[in-house]
Design an enzyme around this catalytic site. Structure first.
Site, short mmCIF file in Angstrom:
data_model
loop_
_atom_site.label_atom_id
_atom_site.label_comp_id
_atom_site.label_asym_id
_atom_site.label_seq_id
_atom_site.Cartn_x
_atom_site.Cartn_y
_atom_site.Cartn_z
N CYS A 177 -55.87 46.33 25.21
CA CYS A 177 -55.53 45.56 24.02
C CYS A 177 -54.59 46.33 23.12
CB CYS A 177 -56.78 45.15 23.26
SG CYS A 177 -57.84 46.54 22.80
N HIS A 197 -60.96 47.49 18.91
CA HIS A 197 -60.19 46.43 19.56
C HIS A 197 -58.95 46.12 18.73
CE1 HIS A 197 -59.27 43.01 22.01
NE2 HIS A 197 -59.43 42.15 21.01
#
EC number: 3.4.19.12
Length: 925
Positions: free
Chosen positions: A326, A874
């Site tokens: 990510c 994230h």
């Protein structure tokens, strides 16, 4: 060094000299550091105590500051004067105070600690030895784990995972600490142990977002590989005798996003949601983690919804997460949605590839990026797996290989630089020797530097993203000024209100009629003790004949004198108490006299215990001459002078035999706190007033000799032998009679360094303006010692002051918010919310080039976000599609609409701004 037995039984530190302690600990540290391996145990020890011990064992060593050195090198650090042995180890600064914090956090180390500022890491052998000598605690043990791309680097896991265990169906819960290198099997075992459960009837779930995210049944998998985050919820599910879950109303979800076989209903109806199924739980979670990639691709092609099925507007294609990628996906989406790059790489850019550039990637990085960009802008909404691009990235930047989480900004910096070199239009870079400004106009020098830069660097990246600083260095000795104009690709802004620190100090004047006062000065956070002393000197109007003695007051004693001008101010904590004493300048024959007040103390309910004398108030300082014999009478005179500012007027009036006319004479007779006290004592001896006799009779004074109190001689004229140390401690026992004569209320509690600091130790997140971050970045500051500048006029390295100004701004301005800081054992993240403009970022006043006729206005069009902790957080991207004038959330393969009001958050990490129009701001390139 004498041979000392130090076996398992240990040897008392009282048996050793400071030098013997230093050598012994150094030898242990060298052996431990050379043999460190995974699984070893290190211990946290408070930086405050460690610094005190270092000073104690190095007091006979020459000055040798070792900032950032190894543990064994610290054992040879700077020492100063004769110091007392430290008391027991005190790590209370490192843990939450249960009286102030949430009781559940009692004993937990504070979340915002930094190595080198708050604590030092000691190998087990070093800790064991120091603890056997000094005792104390609490003991804070941490394990060495493998880390890094190849898992061959060693790091101390200062902050193990803190997980919240939720027991169903009993709705019980418990928090545990566990290493991220432990296995799911160990987590399962500990959960069963905590709740007293039969392990055969228990299964655990990743319960992210209060949903059964995935069944944790791969027992040999580590928690790190399972990508668990700090403070994550773990569902502990108890099965019935038939093996069925007792809480079937909670709908479970497999790692591939499909409904669990035990469930009879579908979680989300795709036709009724604007989010994909996995993306619907949270935008700040990596939906498909290490492994299960094929499952996630199948899921995405089947269950895409809302935005991803519209099929009309280009640029709404997601990137599959290949396992913690990510960080890469978010950076790529911001770059491919930069209009200038989208247009360039969709045209024929191959003719500009520099195949021979030794600094580039022989064009392969540019080709891989261009191919990926075209796929993302092509018709269709099937998410793209960026495997070819990642393979090229890993080939030229091995630090990004594998499937660990990395810093999105670091990838972005590498990518922009790599694309620039692959697309550099300059095939043969000329050698150019840049000239110093030498007083020439800034405009002339800036254009010359920029022309020299373009002669060697000319690419689409330079055209779009590069700007120019004005950098000014000033020598602190000869005032030589050096001005250069350097290119930049992005701005990295600190997340702090300013780079200075307010320090409050209580100043004791040598004017015997003046009470102590508090002074607050602002000092660079990276400053040294000399900077604080200079600021105090200016603030309190110090005379040429005077000097300041700065001391830390702790437990009503002088804990340390700041005599080394290079002591970092970081060693002074916000809750410390500082006092500065104005004294006449000392000489070689001067002795520093410390007056420590004591009073009787007896605990309630302990009448059988003897009454003890304990330090009270704030110590006072004076000077005494060693040339003439110091007598009891002289000491009494010095003490009387020190106490004179605190005399009650009514006590003066009531003194035996004292007349009103003598009050002004008494006030004027108070002399400076210096060796002149000796002279005053001698001149007044013959005509001592009855008031002085009354005061002297009430002064119970004792001398400190080798940590033992000795009563002064009865004969006031008898010479007192001073100890060889530079400081002499005199104890004054405070009595009710003295309280009637003196008001020392102001000595009972000094203000803290941070006078109006937080009430607790927990960090507080406060809103911060992007402009304030920019101003902190551009503020003039002294260079850190490791980056000292070579002054061509002095021919010496100098700690010059440096000032940055913006001179030339790019078409696309990339701003990096410095949320992460790094130390040997840990990364730290700042969760500060930064209030950044979406429209009309106005940088006009920050540009030093005043020849620009147009305002420098920018519009936000993209940003990356970082959620969660350091190692397992994230990344997502918020991007504005300019054709639609709408914002979207790019969460790997999942794309959804967001409102513009939701773009600002505390997760914002890298901001992408575009100049509002082609002619606005007067492009000066």
């Amino acid at each position: 060094m004498a041979e000392v037995s130090m076996g398992s039984s240990g040897s008392s530190s009282t048996d050793l000299s400071p030098e013997e302690e230093r050598v012994f600990i150094k030898e242990i540290a060298i052996a431990a550091e050379s043999n460190s391996k995974e699984g070893d145990t290190f211990y946290l020890i408070a930086q405050r105590w460690w610094h005190e011990w270092i000073e104690y064992v190095n007091q006979d060593q020459p000055c040798n500051t070792n900032d950032g050195s190894s543990l064994s090198e610290h054992c040879d650090s700077a020492g100063s004067t004769t110091l007392k042995k430290p008391s027991m180890i005190d790590n209370s600064d490192l843990i939450y105070d249960s009286a102030l914090e949430d009781p559940s956090s009692a004993g937990e180390i504070i979340d915002t600690l930094q190595e080198g500022r708050d604590y030092v890491l000691l190998p087990q052998e070093v800790w064991n030895q120091l603890h056997s000598w000094y005792g104390g605690g609490p003991t804070l043990a941490r394990r060495v784990i493998s880390s890094g791309l190849s898992q061959t680097e060693l790091a101390v896991e200062v902050y193990p995972l803190r997980l919240q265990l939720l027991l169903m169906p009993k709705n019980d819960q418990s928090a545990i600490r566990i290493s991220k290198k432990e296995t799911i099997r160990e987590l399962h075992r500990r959960a069963c142990e905590i709740f007293d459960l039969n392990s055969d009837h228990v299964r655990i779930w990743d319960y992210y977002g209060q949903q059964k995210y995935s069944l944790m049944n791969d027992l040999d998998k580590t928690l790190d590989d399972a990508n668990l985050q700090m403070d994550q919820d773990i569902l502990v599910e108890v099965l019935d005798m038939n093996g069925a879950a007792s809480n079937a109303h909670i709908q479970p979800l497999h790692e591939n996003g499909l409904v669990d076989e035990d469930s009879t209903s579908v979680l989300i109806d795709p036709s009724k949601s604007s989010l994909t199924v996995a993306g619907g739980f949270s935008s700040n979670r990596n939906a498909f983690r290490s492994g299960g990639v094929e499952g996630s691709q199948s899921f995405d092609s089947t269950y895409t919804t809302g935005v991803t099925t519209r099929g009309s507007t280009a640029g709404l294609t997601g990137l599959l997460n290949l396992g913690n990628t990510c960080f890469m996906n978010s950076a790529i989406q911001c770059l491919v949605h930069t209009p200038e790059f989208a247009s360039y790489f969709q045209d024929d850019y191959h003719q500009e590839i520099n195949w021979q550039n030794p600094l580039g990637m022989v064009g392969e990085l540019a080709l891989a990026f261009g191919d990926l960009l075209r796929k993302l802008w092509a018709p269709g909404r099937t998410p793209i797996a960026p495997r070819p691009f990642k393979a090229k990235l890993a080939r030229f930047a091995p630090q990004f290989s594998g499937y660990n989480q990395h810093d999105s900004q670091e990838l972005l910096a590498f990518l922009l630089d790599g694309l620039h070199e692959d697309l550099n239009r300059v095939k043969h870079k000329p050698y150019i020797n840049s000239r110093d400004a030498d007083g020439r106009p800034d405009e002339e020098v800036a254009d010359e530097f920029w022309a020299n830069h373009i002669a060697r660097n000319d690419s689409i990246i330079v055209d779009v993203c590069q700007g120019q600083y004005k950098s000014t260095l000033v020598c602190p000795i000869c005032n030589k000024v050096s001005v250069t104009f350097d290119p930049f690709m992005y701005l990295s802004l600190p997340l702090q209100f300013n780079t200075t620190r307010a320090i409050t100090v209580t100043v004791f004047s040598c004017d015997k009629t003046a009470l102590p006062s508090t002074i607050t000065v602002n000092i660079s956070k990276q400053g040294r003790c000399r900077d604080l002393m200079q600021a105090l000197t200016n603030a309190c109007s110090l005379k040429q004949s005077e000097e300041l003695k700065l001391a830390e007051i702790r437990n009503n004693l002088i804990h340390r004198l700041f005599e080394d001008p290079l002591i970092p101010l970081s060693t002074i904590k916000d809750d410390d108490h500082l006092a500065a004493y104005k004294l006449s300048k000392s000489s070689e024959n001067s002795a520093l006299l410390k007056l420590v007040l004591r009073r009787r103390d007896q605990k309630a309910g302990e009448r059988e215990n003897p009454v003890q004398l304990k330090p009270y108030g704030t110590p006072l300082l004076s000077l005494a001459s060693r040339e003439n014999a110091l007598t009891k009478g002289k000491i009494q005179c010095i003490v009387e002078n020190l106490l004179s500012p605190f005399r009650k007027e009514e006590s003066i009036m009531s003194e035996k035999g004292k007349s009103d006319s003598s009050i002004p004479e008494r006030r004027s007779a108070r002399l400076n706190n210096s060796e002149e006290d000796d002279k005053s004592c001698g001149s007044r001896k013959a005509k001592k007033s009855s008031s002085s006799e009354v005061i002297a009779s009430k002064l119970s004074l004792q001398l400190d000799e080798n940590n033992k109190t000795v009563k002064l001689p009865d004969n006031e004229a008898e010479a007192i032998k001073l100890p060889p140390s530079a400081a002499v401690t005199i104890y004054l026992d405070w009595t009710p009679e003295l309280s009637g004569m003196y008001d020392i209320t102001c000595l009972e509690g000094l203000p803290e360094v941070l006078k109006y600091g937080p009430a607790t130790k927990k960090a507080r997140s406060e809103p911060l303006s992007l402009y304030a971050c920019l101003e902190a970045f551009l503020r003039e500051e002294p260079l850190v010692p490791d980056e000292m500048w070579f002054c061509p006029q002095c021919n010496e390295r100098r700690q010059a002051s440096k000032k940055l100004d913006l001179w030339r701004l790019p078409e696309v301005l990339v701003i990096h918010l410095k949320r992460f800081s790094y130390s040997r054992s840990m990364k730290h993240k700042l969760e500060t919310f930064v209030n950044f403009p979406i429209h009309d970022l106005d940088l006009t006043k920050y540009v030093a080039n005043k020849n620009l006729s147009q305002p420098q206005l920018y519009e936000l069009y993209a940003l990356t976000n970082h959620y969660g902790g350091m190692g397992s957080g994230h990344y997502t991207a918020y991007i504005k599609l300019l054709e639609e004038n709408r914002w979207y959330n790019f969460d790997d393969s999942h794309i959804s609409h967001i409102n513009e009001d939701d773009v600002k958050s505390g997760a914002a990490y890298v901001l992408f701004y575009r100049r509002k129009s082609d002619d606005a701001g007067g492009n000066t390139k």
